[in-house]
Motif scaffolding. Sequence first.
Motif: not given
Lengths: 86, 86
Positions: A8, A10, A19, A37-44, A68, B39, B41, B43, B45
Amino acid sequence: MNFPVIVDVTLREGIADPEGATIERALPALGFTGVTNVRAAKSFRLDVEATDEASALAKATALAERLLSNPVIENAVARSGRGSTP
Amino acid sequence: MNFPVIVDVTLREGIADPEGATIERALPALGFTGVTNVRAAKSFRLDVEATDEASALAKATALAERLLSNPVIENAVARSGRGSTP
């Protein structure tokens, strides 16, 4: 042995998240109220070859910090991907 | 009451993931071997106001399918964000 790992990435606290802010502003117009409190993040998701899960996670953490994420503004956390739906 | 929710937006199986493929190709040059099936992705919060966690998750799922994902190529899964580090 291959271990599924999820990394993750963040944004660090205090770092602006345009975003997330844009999504939050768009929600009331679509009928969704009470979302904050919307927070965008990436995950792999990745499969890491290692002798045990601890070393798979260590390898994923090293890789995440190097490739990453941007450690200046982002946190990268590796966790086991076993049993995770996506 | 506010419930922390995490929405994971992942590409559906079979959908090409050029970002993941590029990361996977770059890893050996950086000294990371044995990493496969990368992959990428997204996410999100968010804090959702609701009477209980089940309705918070239902609201987040509806919101995720409408605003946060493209259901043609992506899956969106909402889960509780309590106890999650990031």
